[in-house]
Write a protein that holds these residues in place. Structure first.
Motif, PDB file in Angstrom:
ATOM      1  N   ALA A 219       0.841  -1.194   0.000  1.00 56.02           N
ATOM      2  CA  ALA A 219       0.000   0.000   0.000  1.00 56.02           C
ATOM      3  C   ALA A 219       0.880   1.250   0.000  1.00 56.02           C
ATOM      4  O   ALA A 219       1.912   1.301   0.669  1.00 56.02           O
ATOM      5  N   GLY A 220       0.472   2.236  -0.806  1.00 51.91           N
ATOM      6  CA  GLY A 220       1.195   3.499  -0.849  1.00 51.91           C
ATOM      7  C   GLY A 220       2.166   3.650  -1.999  1.00 51.91           C
ATOM      8  O   GLY A 220       2.859   4.665  -2.089  1.00 51.91           O
ATOM      9  N   VAL A 221       2.241   2.660  -2.905  1.00 52.69           N
ATOM     10  CA  VAL A 221       3.161   2.782  -4.026  1.00 52.69           C
ATOM     11  C   VAL A 221       2.763   3.963  -4.916  1.00 52.69           C
ATOM     12  O   VAL A 221       1.586   4.320  -5.009  1.00 52.69           O
ATOM     13  N   GLU A 222       3.753   4.564  -5.554  1.00 45.60           N
ATOM     14  CA  GLU A 222       3.501   5.710  -6.415  1.00 45.60           C
ATOM     15  C   GLU A 222       3.728   5.342  -7.876  1.00 45.60           C
ATOM     16  O   GLU A 222       4.320   4.306  -8.193  1.00 45.60           O
ATOM     17  N   ASP A 223       3.287   6.217  -8.749  1.00 45.31           N
ATOM     18  CA  ASP A 223       3.510   6.026 -10.177  1.00 45.31           C
ATOM     19  C   ASP A 223       5.016   5.998 -10.448  1.00 45.31           C
ATOM     20  O   ASP A 223       5.748   6.887 -10.014  1.00 45.31           O
ATOM     21  N   GLY A 224       5.483   4.979 -11.149  1.00 42.61           N
ATOM     22  CA  GLY A 224       6.907   4.851 -11.441  1.00 42.61           C
ATOM     23  C   GLY A 224       7.675   4.008 -10.439  1.00 42.61           C
ATOM     24  O   GLY A 224       8.879   3.803 -10.605  1.00 42.61           O
ATOM     25  N   THR A 225       7.000   3.497  -9.403  1.00 44.53           N
ATOM     26  CA  THR A 225       7.674   2.638  -8.431  1.00 44.53           C
ATOM     27  C   THR A 225       8.212   1.388  -9.118  1.00 44.53           C
ATOM     28  O   THR A 225       7.554   0.796  -9.965  1.00 44.53           O
ATOM     29  N   ARG A 226       9.431   0.998  -8.750  1.00 50.23           N
ATOM     30  CA  ARG A 226      10.053  -0.197  -9.320  1.00 50.23           C
ATOM     31  C   ARG A 226      10.184  -1.265  -8.236  1.00 50.23           C
ATOM     32  O   ARG A 226      10.701  -0.993  -7.147  1.00 50.23           O
ATOM     33  N   ILE A 227       9.705  -2.456  -8.536  1.00 46.34           N
ATOM     34  CA  ILE A 227       9.805  -3.588  -7.613  1.00 46.34           C
ATOM     35  C   ILE A 227      10.756  -4.613  -8.221  1.00 46.34           C
ATOM     36  O   ILE A 227      10.573  -5.041  -9.358  1.00 46.34           O
ATOM     37  N   ARG A 228      11.783  -4.991  -7.469  1.00 44.17           N
ATOM     38  CA  ARG A 228      12.774  -5.955  -7.962  1.00 44.17           C
ATOM     39  C   ARG A 228      12.512  -7.326  -7.357  1.00 44.17           C
ATOM     40  O   ARG A 228      12.392  -7.475  -6.146  1.00 44.17           O
ATOM     41  N   LEU A 229      12.396  -8.320  -8.231  1.00 40.62           N
ATOM     42  CA  LEU A 229      12.253  -9.702  -7.801  1.00 40.62           C
ATOM     43  C   LEU A 229      13.551 -10.426  -8.161  1.00 40.62           C
ATOM     44  O   LEU A 229      13.808 -10.737  -9.329  1.00 40.62           O
ATOM     45  N   ALA A 230      14.380 -10.649  -7.159  1.00 40.41           N
ATOM     46  CA  ALA A 230      15.689 -11.245  -7.400  1.00 40.41           C
ATOM     47  C   ALA A 230      15.561 -12.664  -7.934  1.00 40.41           C
ATOM     48  O   ALA A 230      14.716 -13.448  -7.478  1.00 40.41           O
ATOM     49  N   SER A 231      16.373 -12.962  -8.943  1.00 43.79           N
ATOM     50  CA  SER A 231      16.476 -14.309  -9.537  1.00 43.79           C
ATOM     51  C   SER A 231      15.190 -14.770 -10.210  1.00 43.79           C
ATOM     52  O   SER A 231      14.980 -15.968 -10.399  1.00 43.79           O
ATOM     53  N   GLU A 232      14.309 -13.833 -10.565  1.00 41.09           N
ATOM     54  CA  GLU A 232      13.074 -14.194 -11.271  1.00 41.09           C
ATOM     55  C   GLU A 232      13.123 -13.793 -12.741  1.00 41.09           C
ATOM     56  O   GLU A 232      12.104 -13.801 -13.423  1.00 41.09           O
ATOM     57  N   GLY A 233      14.321 -13.430 -13.232  1.00 41.85           N
ATOM     58  CA  GLY A 233      14.472 -13.082 -14.636  1.00 41.85           C
ATOM     59  C   GLY A 233      14.731 -14.323 -15.480  1.00 41.85           C
ATOM     60  O   GLY A 233      14.345 -15.436 -15.107  1.00 41.85           O
ATOM     61  N   GLU A 234      15.396 -14.128 -16.617  1.00 35.63           N
ATOM     62  CA  GLU A 234      15.690 -15.266 -17.485  1.00 35.63           C
ATOM     63  C   GLU A 234      16.688 -16.203 -16.828  1.00 35.63           C
ATOM     64  O   GLU A 234      17.587 -15.779 -16.104  1.00 35.63           O
ATOM     65  N   ALA A 235      16.519 -17.496 -17.092  1.00 33.36           N
ATOM     66  CA  ALA A 235      17.477 -18.487 -16.608  1.00 33.36           C
ATOM     67  C   ALA A 235      18.816 -18.266 -17.292  1.00 33.36           C
ATOM     68  O   ALA A 235      18.891 -17.795 -18.437  1.00 33.36           O
ATOM     69  N   GLY A 236      19.903 -18.585 -16.607  1.00 37.15           N
ATOM     70  CA  GLY A 236      21.231 -18.432 -17.181  1.00 37.15           C
ATOM     71  C   GLY A 236      21.531 -19.505 -18.206  1.00 37.15           C
ATOM     72  O   GLY A 236      20.887 -20.550 -18.257  1.00 37.15           O
ATOM     73  N   MET A 237      22.530 -19.237 -19.020  1.00 40.11           N
ATOM     74  CA  MET A 237      22.963 -20.215 -20.018  1.00 40.11           C
ATOM     75  C   MET A 237      23.820 -21.286 -19.350  1.00 40.11           C
ATOM     76  O   MET A 237      24.702 -20.987 -18.547  1.00 40.11           O
ATOM     77  N   ARG A 238      23.540 -22.524 -19.661  1.00 45.66           N
ATOM     78  CA  ARG A 238      24.312 -23.676 -19.188  1.00 45.66           C
ATOM     79  C   ARG A 238      24.475 -23.675 -17.667  1.00 45.66           C
ATOM     80  O   ARG A 238      25.571 -23.822 -17.135  1.00 45.66           O
ATOM     81  N   GLY A 239      23.345 -23.495 -16.991  1.00 51.43           N
ATOM     82  CA  GLY A 239      23.370 -23.575 -15.536  1.00 51.43           C
ATOM     83  C   GLY A 239      23.809 -22.305 -14.843  1.00 51.43           C
ATOM     84  O   GLY A 239      23.999 -22.307 -13.623  1.00 51.43           O
ATOM     85  N   GLY A 240      23.969 -21.210 -15.588  1.00 51.20           N
ATOM     86  CA  GLY A 240      24.352 -19.947 -14.975  1.00 51.20           C
ATOM     87  C   GLY A 240      23.240 -19.380 -14.113  1.00 51.20           C
ATOM     88  O   GLY A 240      22.080 -19.789 -14.222  1.00 51.20           O
ATOM     89  N   PRO A 241      23.550 -18.424 -13.240  1.00 46.97           N
ATOM     90  CA  PRO A 241      22.519 -17.867 -12.355  1.00 46.97           C
ATOM     91  C   PRO A 241      21.477 -17.079 -13.141  1.00 46.97           C
ATOM     92  O   PRO A 241      21.790 -16.467 -14.162  1.00 46.97           O
ATOM     93  N   PRO A 242      20.231 -17.057 -12.664  1.00 47.07           N
ATOM     94  CA  PRO A 242      19.191 -16.305 -13.378  1.00 47.07           C
ATOM     95  C   PRO A 242      19.333 -14.805 -13.155  1.00 47.07           C
ATOM     96  O   PRO A 242      19.952 -14.353 -12.185  1.00 47.07           O
TER      97      PRO A 242
END
Length: 370
Positions: A219-242
């Motif tokens: 509650a209270g987020v503003e327009d343009g707020t950025r939320i980071r979800l660690a390790s929820e991006g693309e999987a790494g190549m050949r077992g690399g970290p996401p």
């Protein structure tokens, strides 16, 4: 002729650290380098001795063996220190690493590559920003291949060390005074190659899937707020970290409220009669309740009323902003005959006391022309 003690050659003690050894070698190598002493065979011999001593003492395992067995640890070619020509590029690159900050390139490549970061644009309502919510997202992204567990190799096999670069990922070529280093063309800098790639991912170690995620929006987020979800991006190549996933929030325009920080603003039209005689009206709040605003007689357009703690919640705080109600006096339109007569009668009965602002303005105008 017996060899001199390596520590004596570099002018350091046996208890010194690696940094002291490197610093001593750098100074001596620059002093005795044959290019600075052309034609002097003694300088070349001195440089070979310095190079040989440093090649042993810079290596943790070689240094331990030397401390225990002395020169006997390297007899018959076992771990023998190199002369001026054999490994000059490898050893002298340490000088450039210390002086110019150049990397020596000896870190072995792992073949693993970090996955890319992802961006997701999410639009929410002002009410959702007020209350907070749990958003359900579905996004196509690269995930770790389940068949090969991200290695890229066919199950039962493993990537093998690149034979071209011996797993270093880079190839070095000595050219005179300098050593040129480039990415290994066989493994593309990964240090390993896949002879039998996984049939599911084609050797990439990841496949494209639609993934469902839950994102908690406070509650209270503003327009343009950025939320980071660690390790929820693309999987790494050949077992690399996401990589990471970044949620960028935008808030839809509201039909009634405008927001500035934690404060809310609302424009409310009132009749000329209510503004003149006074009265009250109700306004809604974002939590779904109603609150009453009392209008004193003689209220003018633009008058602002503050409703304390009726605004937006402050992000990650128990405090709230305020709500401001701004009055807009509405001029009557489409009057009938009787209404016109009443207004004209009202105008005849009006005086400077009933309309002080109008009277004051025209008085100033007369003074201006006079």
């Amino acid at each position: 002729m017996s060899k001199r003690d390596y520590y004596e050659v570099l002018g350091v003690t046996r208890a010194c650290d690696d940094g002291t050894i490197k610093s001593a070698f750098r100074k001596l190598a620059m002093k005795w380098h044959p290019d600075k002493n052309p034609g002097d065979e003694s300088c070349e011999q001195q440089f070979k001795e310095i190079n040989e001593a440093y090649d042993v003492l810079k290596d943790e395992q070689k240094r331990a063996a030397y401390d225990r067995f002395g020169h006997a640890a390297f007899e018959n070619g076992a771990g023998q220190g190199h002369g001026f020509g054999a490994d000059f590029g490898s050893t002298f690159s340490d000088i450039f690493e210390g002086i110019f900050g150049m990397a020596s390139g000896r870190t072995r490549a792992t073949g693993r590559e970090r996955g890319a970061d992802l961006r997701y644009n999410l639009e929410i309502t002002l009410e959702e920003a007020f209350n907070g919510k749990t958003a359900q997202l579905k996004l196509p992204t690269n995930v770790t291949c389940e068949v090969c567990s991200g290695t890229g190799a066919k199950p039962g096999t493993e990537p093998i060390q690149c034979r071209t670069c011996a797993g270093a990922g880079r190839i070095r070529h000595a050219q005179g005074f300098f050593t040129i280093e480039r990415t290994c063309h066989t493994c593309q800098g990964r240090g390993s190659v896949i002879e039998t790639p996984c049939a599911s991912c084609g050797g990439a170690g990841r496949v494209t899937r639609e993934r469902a995620l839950e994102v908690n929006i406070p509650a209270g987020v503003e327009d343009g707020t950025r939320i980071r979800l660690a390790s929820e991006g693309e999987a790494g190549m050949r077992g690399g970290p996401p990589g990471d996933l970044y949620i960028f929030l935008s808030i839809k325009p509201h039909a009634m409220f405008q927001r500035e920080g934690a404060d809310l603003y609302c424009r409310v039209p009132v009749s000329m009669v209510t503004a003149a005689l006074g009265g009250e009206f109700e306004v809604p709040t974002l939590e779904g309740a109603r609150t009453t605003v009392k209008v004193p007689e003689g209220t003018q357009t633009g008058k602002r009323f503050r409703l304390a703690h009726k605004g937006m919640p402050v992000l990650r705080s128990k405090s709230r902003g305020d709500m401001y109600v701004q009055i807009a006096v509405e001029t009557p339109q489409k009057l009938n005959k009787r209404q016109r007569e009443l207004l004209k009668e009202f105008d005849r009965q009006s005086s400077q006391d009933t309309q002080p602002e109008t009277a004051g303005f025209f008085a100033k105008m007369r003074e201006f022309f006079d």
